[in-house]
Design a protein around this motif. Structure first.
Motif, PDB file in Angstrom:
ATOM      1  N   ARG A 405       0.807  -1.211  -0.070  1.00  0.00           N
ATOM      2  CA  ARG A 405       0.031   0.010  -0.099  1.00  0.00           C
ATOM      3  C   ARG A 405       0.889   1.390  -0.155  1.00  0.00           C
ATOM      4  O   ARG A 405       0.601   2.069  -0.678  1.00  0.00           O
ATOM      5  CB  ARG A 405      -0.926  -0.121   1.171  1.00  0.00           C
ATOM      6  N   ILE A 409       0.842   4.310  -2.419  1.00  0.00           N
ATOM      7  CA  ILE A 409       0.795   5.822  -1.886  1.00  0.00           C
ATOM      8  C   ILE A 409       1.988   6.452  -2.570  1.00  0.00           C
ATOM      9  O   ILE A 409       1.901   7.676  -2.979  1.00  0.00           O
ATOM     10  CB  ILE A 409       0.399   5.739  -0.309  1.00  0.00           C
ATOM     11  N   SER A 448      -6.442  12.075  -2.935  1.00  0.00           N
ATOM     12  CA  SER A 448      -5.945  11.703  -4.376  1.00  0.00           C
ATOM     13  C   SER A 448      -7.068  11.196  -5.199  1.00  0.00           C
ATOM     14  O   SER A 448      -7.877  10.634  -4.843  1.00  0.00           O
ATOM     15  CB  SER A 448      -4.920  10.703  -3.963  1.00  0.00           C
ATOM     16  N   LEU A 451      -6.713   7.222  -5.277  1.00  0.00           N
ATOM     17  CA  LEU A 451      -6.983   6.880  -3.927  1.00  0.00           C
ATOM     18  C   LEU A 451      -7.905   7.106  -3.193  1.00  0.00           C
ATOM     19  O   LEU A 451      -8.243   6.501  -2.249  1.00  0.00           O
ATOM     20  CB  LEU A 451      -5.398   6.586  -3.338  1.00  0.00           C
ATOM     21  N   VAL A 454      -6.564   9.951   1.731  1.00  0.00           N
ATOM     22  CA  VAL A 454      -5.334   9.144   2.300  1.00  0.00           C
ATOM     23  C   VAL A 454      -4.970  10.091   3.887  1.00  0.00           C
ATOM     24  O   VAL A 454      -4.849  10.944   3.724  1.00  0.00           O
ATOM     25  CB  VAL A 454      -4.379   9.015   1.642  1.00  0.00           C
TER      26      VAL A 454
END
Ligand code: C2E
Ligand code: CA
Ligand code: CA
Length: 671
Positions: A405, A409, A448, A451, A454
């Motif tokens: 992960r 990221i 993001s 994503l 975060v």
């Protein structure tokens, strides 16, 4: 006591022994040098079959020329017996050829060969001389030729075993010369003289060659010894006498290549906590002694389990476990190591206490390459250091998911448009005496496109490890200052800095430039740093802190109580605030230890004349406890979660209403 006469006799016999006997024994004996013995054995075993083949060919040639003249037992019987004996010897030496042997075995076999050499040369010489009396002048000449030429071939083949060559030369030539000179036949007498001269010349050359051979073997042995010593030194850490980094990686690769992939192969990396302060405070002498003492303790912990230990450099050590061990056993052993290191060290009149954090990665699951294993052990070490220091962490599947992960990221963050994707939210810090927000802490938020949202708890450490957190810091600081410019004085802004922001002059320059360009008064800005910031480069961090203080900014120590800072170091910094970590607050109502820690941290901040912010207050119960302990500045969900810039006005007016309400209650109570 011995009489003078006896003494002279003793000296004379000693001189005789020294001048004659000793060199003769040396000439005829086997060498003491084990390397030379082995080399002789090797060379001899290669050449001796050839010698026997020549010997037997010549023998049968002589036997055939005598078949019609001499009795069959002499021309057929004896050569058959000799062929059987030499055949056995050929097979034996052929088998030994090129193989490795011990010096003891070489000595035994060569010694036996010397004895056998006497028997064989006597046998062959007497046999050929016994044929002399049969046949014609031609066959007699053949006997002389057979002996002369065969002995020369044998001396050649026995070149590397000097005593054997000399024995053969003396026996065969002695018989040859004696026999043919006594024959009175001028041709044979002349041949005998020739053979003596040729043999003498050959023995001289043999001696020279043998000496060259000896020197070569010795030089080779010295070169090997020197090479071994260089190899040892190149693989040894000179301070602790442990294998060094190079040795460790060589051993790891070897273990991996050697099929250890199928067995469990685990790697551990250990890093000392608190070594740097010892080195700084007591000097390098004590630091070195400490590393030596640590090495001895680690050796003692490794030896019973056959664990390979090395010093990677500085205060970092590595372990290699190649034996069968479960993950639980690795963990138990790691805990034992940490426990051993946490006991105090007495060095040169000083007692010091440190600890060691250990990360272990095992081959459980799919096999890993040595690089993967090292990476995983390093990751586990990082987790151990981040959590409770002085502990051991074994790399798990959860860590693996985390790594994947984090890689995702990092990719997204490196290519992110920071300006549009990053924003800042604000959480109030409340003075419980007035129920008013005295300032806000700016907290980063990243949405993001790929994503989603975060958490900074995730992406800030990723950016720190990737070495690009300073780019994020400048963008976030600009945004936070822009928002705070509108706030009425004396409302303060708190902003989090990373260790990297302070550990290089360039990064600091970027931060001071952003502060300088903003309209916000730097005297109302608090910069929050964690204790771990000092772990990297304390001197540079201190310079940075002083520079920020010169601008008028306040400096807060964040997450106070979780790190390892020495009080003296904290005291040497121009701090303005401590922020007590929320991990203590969550347990404060039920856990006496947390309660006591918070009480002493509040007292400490009072003694150091620093403001104290207590973080993570979620409930009225916690607030009550803290109020009783003398806490004043509170941050936490109880008052407000972090809010968007646009919601700040609403948040502030809520405080005003609360204040109005409490003051109203107070007024009611008073009336
Ligand atoms: P931190 O500096 O200790 O920030 C406090 C964290 O606690 C924040 O998490 C905040 O939302 C959370 N928090 C506040 N009150 C409570 C509460 O009552 N209960 C609980 N459980 N949590 C509470 P957040 O925003 O997720 O930030 C996490 C960490 O990320 C921060 O910890 C800080 O170390 C780092 N961080 C955030 N923003 C920045 C930034 O702009 N720069 C740097 N370098 N680090 C940042
Ligand atoms: Ca903070
Ligand atoms: Ca904090």
């Amino acid at each position: 006591m011995s009489s003078p006469g006896q003494d002279t006799g003793g000296t004379a016999s000693r001189t005789l022994r020294d001048t004659l006997l000793t060199p003769l024994v040396r000439l005829w004996g086997l060498p003491d040098d084990p390397n030379l013995l082995r080399a002789q054995h090797r060379a001899f075993s290669g050449q001796v079959p050839l010698m026997y083949v020549i010997l037997m060919t010549n023998t049968w040639a002589l036997a055939i020329t005598h078949v019609s003249h001499a009795p069959a037992w002499l021309t057929i019987g004896v050569p058959c017996l000799m062929t059987a004996i030499t055949g056995l010897r050929i097979v034996m030496w052929w088998r030994r050829r090129g193989g490795h042997t011990t010096p003891e075995r070489a000595r035994a076999e060569l010694g036996r060969t010397l004895k056998l050499g006497v028997v064989i040369s006597l046998g062959f010489a007497l046999w050929s001389l016994s044929l002399y009396s049969y046949g014609t002048a031609y066959t007699r000449a053949h006997v002389a030729f057979y002996m002369a030429i065969t002995v020369i071939s044998c001396i050649f083949c026995l070149m590397h075993l000097r005593p054997a060559a000399m024995t053969v030369a003396v026996i065969v030539n002695g018989l040859f010369v004696g026999f043919f000179i006594s024959s009175g036949e001028p041709t044979f007498v002349a041949s005998a003289v020739n053979v003596v001269l040729v043999s003498l010349a050959m023995l001289i050359i043999l001696n020279i060659n043998y000496n060259h051979f000896t020197h070569m073997v010795q030089a080779q042995a010295e070169a090997v010894a020197l090479g071994n010593e260089n190899f040892r030194l190149a693989n040894l850490d000179s301070l602790t006498d442990l294998p060094n980094r190079r040795a460790f990686f060589a051993r790891l690769a070897e273990a991996y290549e050697g099929g250890a992939r199928e067995r469990l192969l685990a790697v551990g990396i250990l890093d000392l906590d608190g070594f740097k302060p010892v080195n700084d405070a007591y000097g390098h002498g004590v630091g070195d002694r400490l590393l030596q003492e640590v090495s001895r303790r680690l050796e003692a912990a490794c030896a019973p389990h056959g664990i390979f230990l090395a010093r990677l450099g500085g205060d970092e050590f590595a372990f290699l476990l190649t034996s069968q061990a479960s993950e639980d056993q690795c963990l138990a052993w790691g805990q034992e190591v940490c426990e051993v290191l946490s006991r105090h060290f007495s060095l040169a009149g000083t007692v010091v206490q440190i600890s060691g954090s250990l990360g272990i990665a095992t081959q459980h699951g799919q096999p890993q390459s040595p690089q993967d294993l090292m990476y995983r052990a390093d990751y586990a070490l990082y987790q151990a250091k981040r959590g409770q220091r002085g502990s051991v962490v074994v790399f798990s599947e959860a860590h693996n998911d985390e790594i994947r992960r984090h890689a995702v990221i990092e990719q997204a963050l490196r290519s992110a448009d920071l300006e549009s994707e990053l924003k800042v939210v604000f959480q109030p810090i409340v003075d419980i005496r007035t129920e008013q927000a005295i300032g806000f802490e700016a907290l980063a938020r990243w949405v993001s496109p790929a994503l989603g949202s975060v958490s900074p708890g995730e992406f800030i450490p990723v950016a720190e490890r990737g070495g690009f957190v300073s780019r994020l810091t400048t963008t976030l600081l600009k945004k936070a200052l822009d928002t705070a410019t509108d706030w009425p004085a004396p409302m303060r802004l708190s902003f989090n800095l990373s260790a990297q922001d302070l550990s290089s002059p360039e990064n600091l320059l970027r931060i001071t430039a952003v502060i300088g360009q903003s309209a916000f008064d730097p005297r109302r800005l608090d910069l929050e740093i964690t204790e771990t910031a000092f772990a990297f480069d304390p001197a540079q961090v201190k310079r940075s802190v002083l520079q920020l203080r010169d601008l008028g900014c306040g400096i807060s120590i964040d997450d106070f109580g979780t790190g390892y800072s020495s009080l003296s170091r904290l005291h040497s910094l121009p701090l303005t605030k401590l922020k007590i970590d929320r991990s203590f607050i969550a347990r404060i109502e039920h856990d006496a230890a947390s309660h006591n820690i918070v009480r002493s941290l509040i007292a400490l901040s009072r003694d150091m004349k620093l403001d104290c912010v207590i973080e993570g207050v979620e409930t009225a119960g916690e607030l009550e406890v803290l109020r009783n302990l003398g806490g004043v500045l509170i941050q936490g969900y109880f008052y407000s979660p972090p809010v968007e810039a646009s919601a700040l006005a609403g948040c502030l007016s809520r405080f005003d209403r609360t204040r109005a309400a409490t003051m109203g209650e107070a007024g009611l109570k008073a009336s």
